[in-house]
Design a protein around this motif. Structure first.
Motif, PDB file in Angstrom:
ATOM      1  N   GLU A 143     -19.806  39.509  59.239  1.00 27.45           N
ATOM      2  CA  GLU A 143     -19.201  40.691  58.633  1.00 27.45           C
ATOM      3  C   GLU A 143     -19.799  41.991  59.157  1.00 27.45           C
ATOM      4  O   GLU A 143     -19.073  42.942  59.467  1.00 27.45           O
ATOM      5  N   LYS A 162     -18.835  45.388  41.617  1.00 35.12           N
ATOM      6  CA  LYS A 162     -17.893  44.381  42.108  1.00 35.12           C
ATOM      7  C   LYS A 162     -18.411  42.965  41.826  1.00 35.12           C
ATOM      8  O   LYS A 162     -17.653  42.070  41.450  1.00 35.12           O
ATOM      9  N   ASN A 164     -19.081  46.160  50.067  1.00 35.68           N
ATOM     10  CA  ASN A 164     -18.642  44.885  49.486  1.00 35.68           C
ATOM     11  C   ASN A 164     -19.726  44.232  48.630  1.00 35.68           C
ATOM     12  O   ASN A 164     -19.462  43.223  47.966  1.00 35.68           O
TER      13      ASN A 164
END
Length: 360
Positions: free
Chosen positions: A292, A335, A330
């Protein structure tokens, strides 16, 4: 929803992971649900009713030097799990490790963890690699619920970084050399004695290696001291408190985590939170994070660490442009908390009464 977490906030000074998760979880709930998350205790588990009982490192509870104490603790925990399941609670395990690190009784610990896994209603993994490793070793209930929820970052959890030159000066490090840093508790599986040996063999005269952390092994401590005779190795064998850790990370040009085996690493996320590139083995969560974020932030080596791999990693990282911060959006804790709450709700049959209970 009432959650009993082991641990919830008790380990905040050692590892802020749990406190960050559960404090952000509370932010998603209504104002009147201030008692959403409770710190685990045997008394609460037995006397009170919870929707979720969430374990993080259950192996640590039974990992005792005295085998009779380990047996006693495992019997007690088994009894408590039976009680909470009879009351309708769902048992969740965040699988930080598939096997206990440095277990006193490895075969017994592994047997207990296989039994523990079969008692779980839900499993949380931090990467696809972690999930694959787990299911290759454990036989769980068919169709067990699981979720992939990554480890969060540590931005805003520690003091802000300071100027690199000031940090080097504070630590007594030379200004004309780059700094390769290892930090954290030093245990045999982290391979630090090999790292120090290879650093000396590599003759990286434009670098200093800083090893900062404590060990509870007298034998390992002596080996580290022998390797530290190299004047370019700075060894600090003591616990680094949170209010000083940012100084070490500010001084670093790169962080190295040369573990023999690892599933997930908070140290990795902490280094990236300070925008420091990391050298690590191509295993566990390092794999998906490298895919990523790219090799300018995580340089992973496929085989065992050796001199050539160390040199290649450092030269590669030196050539990269890291003028922008590491993109960790992210891995924001709001989250992660939202994903964890959503997973909890998946463990209960859908009905109007259960939805009402779980939304509160």
């Amino acid at each position: 929803m009432r959650i009993l977490a082991s641990p919830a906030f008790a380990n905040k000074k050692v590892n802020p992971y749990n406190a960050l998760l559960y404090s952000n979880m509370k932010a998603f709930t209504r104002a009147h649900t201030k008692n959403l998350v409770h710190e685990y205790s045997h008394k609460k588990a037995i006397l009170e009713k919870f929707d979720i009982v969430h374990f993080h490192w259950p192996d640590g509870y039974i990992n005792q030097k005295n085998i009779f104490k380990a047996l006693q603790r495992s019997i007690l925990l088994s009894f408590i799990l039976m009680i909470v399941k009879l009351k309708g609670s769902k048992i969740v395990w965040t699988v930080h490790n598939v096997a206990p690190h440095d277990a006193f009784h490895p075969r017994y610990s592994q047997a207990f963890m296989r039994w523990f896994a079969r008692q779980c209603d839900g499993l949380i993994f931090m990467s696809e690699e972690s999930k694959a490793t787990f299911f290759s070793l454990y036989n769980c209930k068919e169709n067990i619920h699981y979720a992939i929820i990554p480890h969060g970052h540590y931005r805003n959890s520690y003091p802000d970084p300071i100027d690199q030159a000031a940090a080097k000066n504070h630590l007594g490090l030379p200004q004309n050399k780059q700094v390769l840093l290892f930090f954290g508790m030093i245990k045999p599986y982290k391979n630090i004695d090999l790292l120090m040996e290879l650093f000396t063999q590599a003759k990286l005269f434009d670098y200093v290696l800083v090893v900062a952390g404590n060990t509870d092994s007298p034998e390992l401590k002596e080996r580290l001291k022998q390797h530290a005779k190299n004047p370019n190795i700075h060894l600090l064998l003591q616990f680094i408190p949170d209010d000083r850790l940012h100084i070490y990370l500010s001084a670093a040009d790169a962080v190295i985590l040369p573990y023999k085996s690892i599933l997930n690493s908070g140290a990795l996320l902490l280094a990236l939170s300070f925008n420091k590139p990391v050298i690590a083995p191509h295993i566990g969560a390092f794999v998906s994070l490298q895919q990523e974020l790219g090799r300018k932030w995580i340089y992973s080596y496929a085989e065992d660490l050796e001199v050539g791999a160390l040199k290649n990693a450092l030269r590669h990282l030196e050539a990269q442009d890291r003028s922008s911060p590491c993109p960790l959006e992210n891995y924001d804790w709001d989250k992660i908390a939202a994903s964890t709450l959503a997973f909890y709700r998946q463990l209960f049959p859908i009905s109007s009464s259960s939805e009402q209970a779980l939304s509160s």
